[in-house]
Design an enzyme around this catalytic site. Sequence first.
Site, PDB file in Angstrom:
ATOM      1  N   CYS A 194       0.834  13.286   7.336  1.00 46.62           N
ATOM      2  CA  CYS A 194      -0.050  14.139   8.114  1.00 46.62           C
ATOM      3  C   CYS A 194      -0.865  15.013   7.157  1.00 46.62           C
ATOM      4  CB  CYS A 194       0.668  15.058   9.092  1.00 46.62           C
ATOM      5  SG  CYS A 194       1.617  14.178  10.324  1.00 46.62           S
ATOM      6  N   ARG A 246      -3.131  10.372   4.357  1.00 49.60           N
ATOM      7  CA  ARG A 246      -1.814  10.922   4.687  1.00 49.60           C
ATOM      8  C   ARG A 246      -1.333  10.520   6.084  1.00 49.60           C
ATOM      9  NH1 ARG A 246      -0.507  15.029   1.165  1.00 49.60           N
ATOM     10  NH2 ARG A 246       1.053  15.788   2.617  1.00 49.60           N
ATOM     11  N   TRP A 282       0.402  11.123  11.170  1.00 46.96           N
ATOM     12  CA  TRP A 282       1.274   9.951  10.988  1.00 46.96           C
ATOM     13  C   TRP A 282       2.499  10.255  11.845  1.00 46.96           C
ATOM     14  CZ3 TRP A 282       6.244   8.832   9.359  1.00 46.96           C
ATOM     15  CH2 TRP A 282       6.503   7.501   9.032  1.00 46.96           C
ATOM     16  N   ASN A 313       2.778  19.614   9.487  1.00 48.06           N
ATOM     17  CA  ASN A 313       3.147  18.440   8.692  1.00 48.06           C
ATOM     18  C   ASN A 313       4.631  18.581   8.371  1.00 48.06           C
ATOM     19  OD1 ASN A 313       2.528  17.659   5.186  1.00 48.06           O
ATOM     20  ND2 ASN A 313       3.480  16.427   6.745  1.00 48.06           N
ATOM     21  N   GLY A 314       5.440  17.647   8.865  1.00 47.58           N
ATOM     22  CA  GLY A 314       6.874  17.723   8.566  1.00 47.58           C
ATOM     23  C   GLY A 314       7.704  17.471   9.809  1.00 47.58           C
ATOM     24  N   GLU A 361       7.127  -5.824  -7.057  1.00 49.57           N
ATOM     25  CA  GLU A 361       5.893  -5.063  -6.831  1.00 49.57           C
ATOM     26  C   GLU A 361       4.793  -5.959  -6.252  1.00 49.57           C
ATOM     27  OE1 GLU A 361       5.074  -2.152  -6.524  1.00 49.57           O
ATOM     28  OE2 GLU A 361       2.941  -2.044  -6.895  1.00 49.57           O
ATOM     29  N   LYS A 410       3.028  -5.282  -2.660  1.00 42.43           N
ATOM     30  CA  LYS A 410       1.570  -5.123  -2.502  1.00 42.43           C
ATOM     31  C   LYS A 410       1.065  -6.061  -1.410  1.00 42.43           C
ATOM     32  CE  LYS A 410       0.948  -2.184  -3.969  1.00 42.43           C
ATOM     33  NZ  LYS A 410       1.671  -1.240  -4.747  1.00 42.43           N
ATOM     34  N   GLU A 463       2.336  -5.005   2.225  1.00 38.41           N
ATOM     35  CA  GLU A 463       1.820  -3.786   2.836  1.00 38.41           C
ATOM     36  C   GLU A 463       0.357  -3.881   3.211  1.00 38.41           C
ATOM     37  OE1 GLU A 463       2.174  -0.270   0.365  1.00 38.41           O
ATOM     38  OE2 GLU A 463       1.722  -1.402  -1.431  1.00 38.41           O
ATOM     39  N   HIS A 519      20.585 -19.474  -6.072  1.00 40.39           N
ATOM     40  CA  HIS A 519      21.666 -18.903  -5.260  1.00 40.39           C
ATOM     41  C   HIS A 519      21.213 -18.645  -3.818  1.00 40.39           C
ATOM     42  CE1 HIS A 519      24.234 -18.558  -8.748  1.00 40.39           C
ATOM     43  NE2 HIS A 519      23.205 -18.052  -9.401  1.00 40.39           N
ATOM     44  N   LYS A 526       0.058   7.622   2.651  1.00 38.85           N
ATOM     45  CA  LYS A 526       0.112   7.695   1.190  1.00 38.85           C
ATOM     46  C   LYS A 526       1.246   8.590   0.697  1.00 38.85           C
ATOM     47  CE  LYS A 526      -1.758   6.910  -2.867  1.00 38.85           C
ATOM     48  NZ  LYS A 526      -1.441   5.565  -3.371  1.00 38.85           N
TER      49      LYS A 526
HETATM   50  C1  F6R Z   1       3.254   1.243  -2.231  1.00 39.78           C
HETATM   51  C2  F6R Z   1       3.326   2.691  -2.331  1.00 39.78           C
HETATM   52  C3  F6R Z   1       4.598   3.339  -1.935  1.00 39.78           C
HETATM   53  C4  F6R Z   1       4.871   4.550  -2.853  1.00 39.78           C
HETATM   54  C5  F6R Z   1       6.113   5.310  -2.360  1.00 39.78           C
HETATM   55  C6  F6R Z   1       6.458   6.477  -3.264  1.00 39.78           C
HETATM   56  O1  F6R Z   1       2.011   0.774  -2.647  1.00 39.78           O
HETATM   57  O2  F6R Z   1       2.383   3.340  -2.687  1.00 39.78           O
HETATM   58  O3  F6R Z   1       5.659   2.450  -1.945  1.00 39.78           O
HETATM   59  O4  F6R Z   1       5.054   4.094  -4.153  1.00 39.78           O
HETATM   60  O5  F6R Z   1       5.884   5.772  -1.068  1.00 39.78           O
HETATM   61  O6  F6R Z   1       5.428   7.412  -3.291  1.00 39.78           O
HETATM   62  P1  F6R Z   1       5.309   8.451  -4.464  1.00 39.78           P
HETATM   63  O7  F6R Z   1       5.036   7.698  -5.713  1.00 39.78           O
HETATM   64  O8  F6R Z   1       4.185   9.339  -4.070  1.00 39.78           O
HETATM   65  O9  F6R Z   1       6.621   9.170  -4.545  1.00 39.78           O
END
Ligand code: F6R
Length: 614
Positions: free
Chosen positions: A2, A27, A79, A105-106, A487, A491, A494, A510, A609
């Site tokens: 948020c 956010r 969010w 926010n929270g 990773e 990517k 998501e 396995h 984010k």
């Molecule tokens: C994936 C992504 C998330 C963040 C995770 C941690 O592309 O961005 O998986 O890596 O939410 O966020 P931070 O790094 O801000 O603690």
Amino acid sequence: MCGIVGYIGPKEIVSVLLGGLEKLEYRGYDSSGIACVLEKEGCAKLVSVKEKGKLISLKGKLAKTKGVSGHLGIGHTRWATHGAPSTENAHPHGDCTGKFFLVHNGIIENYAELKRELIRKGHRFSSETDTEVAVHLIEEYYNGNVLEAFRKAIRRMNGFFAFVMITAHEPGKLFAFKRSNPLVIGIGAGENFVASDVPALLAHTRRVIYLDDNELAVVEKDKVSVLQLESGKPLRKEISVIKWDTRQAEKEGYPHFMLKEIYEQPHVIETTLKALMKSRRVLFENINASVEKRLKKIQRVHFVSCGTAYHAGLVGGYMVEKCVRLSPRTAVSSEFRYENPAINENDLIILITQSGETADTLAALREGKARGALTLAIVNVVGSTIAREADCVIYTHAGPEIGVASTKAYLAQLMVLALFSVYFGQLRGALPAKRANGFMKDFLKLPSQVREVLKQEKVILRCAQQLYQKRNFLYLGRGFNFPNALEGALKLKEISYAHAHGYPAGEMKHGPIALIDQTQPVICLAPFSCTYEKMISNIEEIRARKGIVISIASRGDGEIQKLSHYVFYVPQTEEMISPILTVIPLQLFAYHIACLNDRDVDQPRNLAKSVTVE
Ligand code: F6R
């Protein structure tokens, strides 16, 4: 999660709030809203407009709504935590009298109990959110003094939250509070701002005050007062000056922030090296003599982080093992914080986070500190909560990352981890100077090598054009490149919503090998390394079952071409830093698959984010 904004000053409120929310949409983006003070003939009235969906929907609604204007107001982009994404649940939320409006926010953990109490007292609720409890509680406690009602209400609420409130009772003020979730005050000339994050302020000011936990602020157009929640005592706060380039928060001609951020990576590596390497020696400003003394005695190292940053932690584990000859442990923050970790002053906890605000990582940091461990944070956002609370911090110098899928921040995390491992190894006498010098030379080649990998984009696009309709992808890697298999899969998942799974290649037999047939694409991370031959055997096993092989290989490896349907080449480098190069084709591959599927690359569904809730 948020985004919150607040403004008081001479500018027209709607455009200031919408401009701020645009910068905070990363956010959360399931609904949004604003509320502002209308002053007519000496009488103040509050109005609010909210809409489900992205900010663009709110803009459309505001364009058709008359009479929303003024010079004081608050805005929010959501969010969802409590209550579905809907117009009713969108913020700001108002009380029964319409005299208080608040954004949040929270999470208010004891909201259900407080809601029951307020309903018994006659309050009428119009949403399913925990937030609405806060505004009714303030209404309940209001007895002619807004600040006291705000303080009293906050003290009844458990949880982690940031609030900004406006009220018709005192129409020249914004009331703000922070606990765990970020809140920053922007200082202007004859105007002031409040926001969840700095990018929302940069169009107006670079002078900011970071609120600390349990601090409350009363923001007027030419005055900001900060006080401690419990004691009510006024506090003197330092003004920090933000040095970011505002262009960094713009797309600059790229169709998406994600692509722009992928292309910024050579520069990110250059900046990180420039900041942390002096005359071919690693230098961390924030690691002083007493921290160095502790680092020499550390017996165990833990990497703690979430998502992409967790994958960086996994690579960090391999790096520390190689350079320091310690066997680190890597944990996801949400597990670490609840496992009653057996740690003490002999442990080093390395927290990795782009935002510096991730709730689980913050909780893990606090848990580690409480048990006496040394805490080191690797953080991108300057001044964020984790950066401020850790014993020491190393910044990643990636600049603002706007795309929800992390790319350049991950690369910068890997670069910092490589530098730290070399430094730590030398500090403890585990890494000979000659070896360290060799690494330094390799680090300096990275910016141009990253540029070279980016030149592969067309080849990657052509491969994505062939495979974008597939719904399942398997990613395999070994050693330093195993975390990149995770990773690459993350990517793709998501941003394209296809299912993707990362696996250590040696584990294929396995279980996952059962998936392989002529329809299954398998992305194999196979740069030259001590496990190269083993990767080739895995590729042979996939071929024998007719799987579609996409290899990431070292330039000069002609053999792998014969075994693969597609090859993306990266320059040859020291194995330890090869993940910095091999991840780039994976980012571009995910990006193009998502675009070809017409996905919302920068704001994928259900994500945000900065994950400031558990
Ligand atoms: C994936 C992504 C998330 C963040 C995770 C941690 O592309 O961005 O998986 O890596 O939410 O966020 P931070 O790094 O801000 O603690």
